[in-house]
Design a protein around this motif. Structure first.
Motif, PDB file in Angstrom:
ATOM      1  N   LEU A 113     -68.007  29.569  14.964  1.00  0.00           N
ATOM      2  CA  LEU A 113     -67.040  29.082  13.984  1.00  0.00           C
ATOM      3  C   LEU A 113     -66.086  28.033  14.524  1.00  0.00           C
ATOM      4  O   LEU A 113     -65.728  27.082  13.829  1.00  0.00           O
ATOM      5  N   ASP A 114     -65.640  28.192  15.772  1.00  0.00           N
ATOM      6  CA  ASP A 114     -64.627  27.269  16.281  1.00  0.00           C
ATOM      7  C   ASP A 114     -64.691  27.229  17.802  1.00  0.00           C
ATOM      8  O   ASP A 114     -65.050  28.220  18.453  1.00  0.00           O
ATOM      9  N   ASN A 115     -64.321  26.071  18.337  1.00  0.00           N
ATOM     10  CA  ASN A 115     -64.255  25.894  19.788  1.00  0.00           C
ATOM     11  C   ASN A 115     -63.603  24.548  20.059  1.00  0.00           C
ATOM     12  O   ASN A 115     -63.677  23.636  19.235  1.00  0.00           O
ATOM     13  N   ILE A 116     -62.969  24.432  21.183  1.00  0.00           N
ATOM     14  CA  ILE A 116     -62.433  23.157  21.650  1.00  0.00           C
ATOM     15  C   ILE A 116     -62.921  22.950  23.088  1.00  0.00           C
ATOM     16  O   ILE A 116     -63.354  23.902  23.741  1.00  0.00           O
ATOM     17  N   PRO A 117     -62.889  21.722  23.593  1.00  0.00           N
ATOM     18  CA  PRO A 117     -63.554  21.423  24.865  1.00  0.00           C
ATOM     19  C   PRO A 117     -63.102  22.251  26.062  1.00  0.00           C
ATOM     20  O   PRO A 117     -63.914  22.553  26.941  1.00  0.00           O
ATOM     21  N   THR A 118     -61.821  22.636  26.125  1.00  0.00           N
ATOM     22  CA  THR A 118     -61.356  23.442  27.255  1.00  0.00           C
ATOM     23  C   THR A 118     -61.523  24.934  26.993  1.00  0.00           C
ATOM     24  O   THR A 118     -61.207  25.753  27.853  1.00  0.00           O
ATOM     25  N   HIS A 119     -61.986  25.269  25.799  1.00  0.00           N
ATOM     26  CA  HIS A 119     -62.242  26.662  25.412  1.00  0.00           C
ATOM     27  C   HIS A 119     -60.964  27.501  25.442  1.00  0.00           C
ATOM     28  O   HIS A 119     -61.022  28.717  25.618  1.00  0.00           O
TER      29      HIS A 119
END
Length: 886
Positions: A113-119
């Motif tokens: 559903l969701d994630n960003i590069p640095t987690h």
């Protein structure tokens, strides 16, 4: 600048631009080549799903909604039990290649559903049936089905009817890079109460049994915490809310179950299974206070429609009070940071539903990062403790890749169906990756060029099933795309990156020239070239007698490769003049390849199309007259060179002027066009009139154009199958818009009719570039028969819109990719869930193949972005024209 972008800048200065912790845990380790120690190369049967819960892995771990550190020393994931299954739900279930009627296939419902590069923020949703999971039903029904029938999916079994399932939402929010809060929300979607057991699990990757490393330990620290001590990782602490019980065991094989040898202790990998499901060794588990695998056990009964949340915290710090008042706020803060990040990188003018699609595509791509470990030399010469070193393996698959020693975090095509990298998938993946993390995208492209991947002779590894297979050489094209995306976004055009990758690409290009142009005539082979069953026969097979397949796509890819390296050399030469000579070399190479493609038998004047050609000793060449994407690849090699750039490179300009004059004087092929205003030059593999002929087929709905994009094989072959007789054997190919009915390359993918995202992406980008050059001076009917004339930039937008419709509701509210399963995705709470299939049905757009291939299907995010730029450009032009009229 957002907080996430600041974190990315810090990471970009690291040697490897990675966070220590991320979604690096595979979703399938069983059934992989690297776990196969048998003599027959039968990976699916050597380590089947039934062994995964009780047998230790050699080269990595897997789990459900999991994370690990970047060397996968320590792992965390969840396990579930609905009170009815025969095994804990510790990992995703699917069929092996030999079990499915269309090869391997995951049979679960889960969503990144969701994630960003640095987690620093991640969400993963898993849907768990309350009825017994239909393992045998899925196996037996798929076994009974033929290749001409659709796959039998979990939504066909009835276990999700009436919403009789749990939503399990796992959310990670980092306090800092080594301090991670975890929230597990379980919701009963059914209207009646139901029981569920949750086992959040912490364990060590077993490197101590065969590798003889010091054995790490997880031990009880306090009532609600354990300490995980590792000789390299150091100490970590898992803090958790009060559970029903706390269990320890060892991540070691249950020998009795696997090979019939009695276990020394009951503390084996599947001890939690036998304790919870069969009630065995419960007292021993309760007394054990340390091990290499640990779970707090939460048993709960949820009323219909109700939810319960469990919180944990994994930290490198010893914390007296890990869940202080207000600790839940971290999840809100990190979610807000994720929102701000995507608001910054996605065009605000993009419609909200398309931005949501982009975000899920990019999140899935970030979830696809995986720890990949494979030392081929050690694998060939060692045992897994079950099968001795054997001649079959020593001289079998990949035995000539002993130099390959991989231990890296790599974005996988799909962490269940393809939990191993593929050379051309990786190149495509890096383009959408550059939208969110250009440093990581550049690192990935450079990584596969390194000496522990690339063979000493310059060949790149294709994929672990056969590293020696050949994928299309798209790395230079991808490197340029990433370079330009980063430059346009940040203003930083990283010439040093181009220089680094250019040096390695030279080695690979030379390998292609030396190995895949047997006759030295600039007509290239390459085998299947990633297009599995696109040929009338297996293009990777050795042909009988003195026959040789000269491939239109192999030749086109090499023309594109030469042109990409020319563009790269020119770009670098603007800063470093020593690259000018190299630009000249690739210009001349491109001209020779273009000449071979157009004048040595691949073009059919009657059909106005390019074909593969069989060169037969003593006979005239035989064109294989198949209307496929093979002939369309000739569109891909196109570049616009601005004259102002040439003016700064006098030696290059002098040389190409001489070369042009020489070839025209001697009536030889010449591939460029110059604008009448003298400001730019178009270099393309094919002349304008042949471009138009290809577009007539491409934009014809009775041929390549489908409602969801460009088909890989023309619909013409539905009523007109193509057959050829070679060495007394008849081969036939016909339009096959859905799952593969062929067994070539495992039969789990199909290039004989469906729509493939990466090919559509590169077609659209190429047509857009032609449009930039020709403007309104070249217009074509689109679609053919509509009476509507469009310039090629508008054609690119038209094709983009068709591809995007695969993910959008139609007038009846159905999303094409979901096909007959739209009923499920129209239920409350499921409306905004997206899957990213490997390919799509050529007639109705239904998603097929791997269902989480955000590897290259995430390209839809960049297609949307490029389309928005085009819309803005058109609106600006229209406003300007309106102002002039006024």
């Amino acid at each position: 600048m957002t907080i996430e972008q600041k974190r990315l800048i810090v990471n970009s200065f690291k040697k490897i631009p990675l966070e220590q912790w991320g979604p690096y845990l595979s979703e399938r380790q069983w059934g992989t080549v690297r776990e196969d120690y048998g003599p027959y190369g039968d990976a699916w049967n050597y380590f089947p799903y039934d062994h995964a819960h009780c047998r230790k892995y050699q080269w990595g771990e897997d789990g459900l909604a999991g994370i690990s550190d970047f060397f996968q020393n320590l792992c965390f994931a969840i396990a579930l039990w609905n009170g009815k299954d025969e095994v804990l739900k510790e990992r995703l279930f699917g069929l092996g290649n030999n079990q499915g009627n269309h090869g391997e296939d995951v049979k679960e419902l889960y969503y990144h559903l969701d994630n960003i590069p640095t987690h620093f923020y991640m969400e993963y949703l898993y849907k768990y049936p309350q009825q017994a999971f239909p393992y045998q039903q899925l196996i037996l029904e798929n076994r009974l089905r033929s290749k001409h029938e659709p796959e039998y999916e979990i939504l066909d079994t009835g276990v999700f009817d009436d919403d009789e399932y749990f939503d399990v939402l796992v959310t990670y929010a980092k306090q800092n890079s080594s301090d991670i809060f975890i929230r597990i929300d379980i919701t009963n979607r059914f209207h009646k109460a139901a029981d569920i057991t949750l086992l959040p699990t912490l364990w060590f990757y077993n490197k101590w049994t065969e590798e003889k490393e010091v054995k790490p330990e997880i031990s009880l620290h306090h009532k609600n915490s354990v300490k995980a001590s590792h000789p390299r990782l150091g100490d970590y602490y898992l803090y958790f809310q009060t559970p029903k019980e706390k269990w320890f065991t060892e991540n070691e094989t249950n020998l009795e179950k696997v090979i019939g040898v009695p276990n020394k202790t009951p503390f084996v990998k599947d001890a939690f299974h036998t304790a919870l499901i069969k009630g065995q060794h419960l007292d021993a588990l309760k007394k054990k206070k340390s091990g290499t695998k640990f779970s707090p056990v939460y048993k709960m009964r949820l009323e219909g429609g109700k939810s319960e949340s469990i919180y944990l915290r994994l930290s490198a710090k010893m914390i007296a009070n890990p869940f202080t008042l207000g600790f839940k706020k971290i999840f809100e803060v990190r979610k807000q940071e994720a929102n701000a990040f995507y608001e910054e990188i996605l065009d605000p003018a993009t419609p909200a539903e398309l931005k949501m699609l982009q975000r899920q595509a990019l999140s899935g791509l970030l979830w696809s990062k995986q720890y990949y470990h494979f030392d081929v030399e050690r694998w060939l010469t060692s045992t897994d403790g079950i099968t001795p070193v054997n001649e079959g393996k020593k001289f079998g698959r990949n035995h000539d890749w002993k130099h390959l020693k991989n231990q890296d975090i790599i974005a996988m095509p799909d962490k269940w169906e393809y939990p191993w990298y593929a050379a051309w998938d990786m190149a495509f993946q890096c383009i959408p990756m550059a939208m969110v993390d250009s440093s990581f995208a550049k690192n990935q492209l450079l990584l596969i060029m390194r000496e522990w991947y690339m063979k000493p002779d310059g060949q790149l590894p294709a994929y672990e099933w056969n590293f020696s297979d050949v994928n299309p050489p798209v790395q230079a094209w991808a490197a340029l795309a990433v370079y330009r995306l980063e430059g346009e976004k940040s203003g930083n055009y990283d010439i040093d990156f181009l220089k680094r990758i250019f040096q390695k690409l030279l080695i690979n290009f030379t390998w292609w020239i030396n190995r895949k142009d047997t006759n030295g005539n600039n007509m290239f082979e390459g085998g299947f070239l990633g297009l599995d069953n696109i040929g009338v026969f297996n293009r990777s097979s050795e042909l009988p007698g003195q026959m040789q397949l000269e491939q239109a796509d192999g030749t086109s890819w090499m023309g594109m490769y030469a042109l990409n390296l020319l563009d790269m050399a020119l770009e670098i030469a603007m800063k470093d003049i020593t690259f000018e000579d190299t630009a000249t070399k690739f210009f001349e190479q491109f001209v020779l390849i273009a000449e071979a493609l157009n004048e040595q038998g691949m073009w059919n004047e009657e059909d106005r199309f390019f074909y593969d050609t069989l060169a037969i000793s003593g006979s005239a060449p035989l064109q294989l007259r198949i209307h496929s994407i093979v002939g369309i690849t000739t569109l891909f090699a196109v570049s616009i060179i601005e004259k102002k750039k040439l003016d700064k490179l006098s030696d290059f300009q002098k040389r190409i002027t001489w070369f042009e004059n020489y070839r025209l004087k001697n009536k030889k092929f010449w591939p460029n066009e110059e604008k009448t205003d003298g400001k730019s030059i178009l270099l393309s593999l094919i002349p304008r009139e042949r471009l138009v002929s290809l577009l007539v087929r491409l934009l014809n709905e009775d041929e390549f154009l489908s409602p969801g994009g460009i088909r890989a094989l023309s619909k013409y072959h539905e009523k007109n199958p193509y057959s050829v007789r070679i060495d007394h054997i008849d081969y036939t190919i016909q339009y096959d818009p859905g799952d593969s009915t062929s067994s070539l390359f495992g039969g789990n993918s199909n290039w004989r009719g469906p729509v493939w995202m990466p090919i559509n992406y590169i077609i659209i980008q190429s047509i857009r570039k032609y449009g930039l050059y020709y403007g309104d001076s070249l217009q074509v009917e689109c679609p053919v028969g509509s009476g509507v004339l469009m310039n090629l930039e508008d054609v690119a937008d038209f094709l983009t819109q068709r591809v995007i419709t695969l993910f959008q509701p139609d007038v009846s509210g159905n999303v094409p990719q979901y096909g007959k399963y739209n009923w499920f995705y129209q239920q409350p709470g499921n409306e905004h869930l997206h899957l990213f299939y490997e390919y799509f049905h050529g007639d109705n757009g239904m998603g097929l193949g791997a269902c989480h291939q955000t590897g290259w299907t995430a390209l839809v995010a960049e297609l949307i972005a490029a389309h928005q730029k085009s819309v803005l450009k058109r609106e600006t032009k229209e406003k300007k024209e309106a102002t002039v009229v006024e």
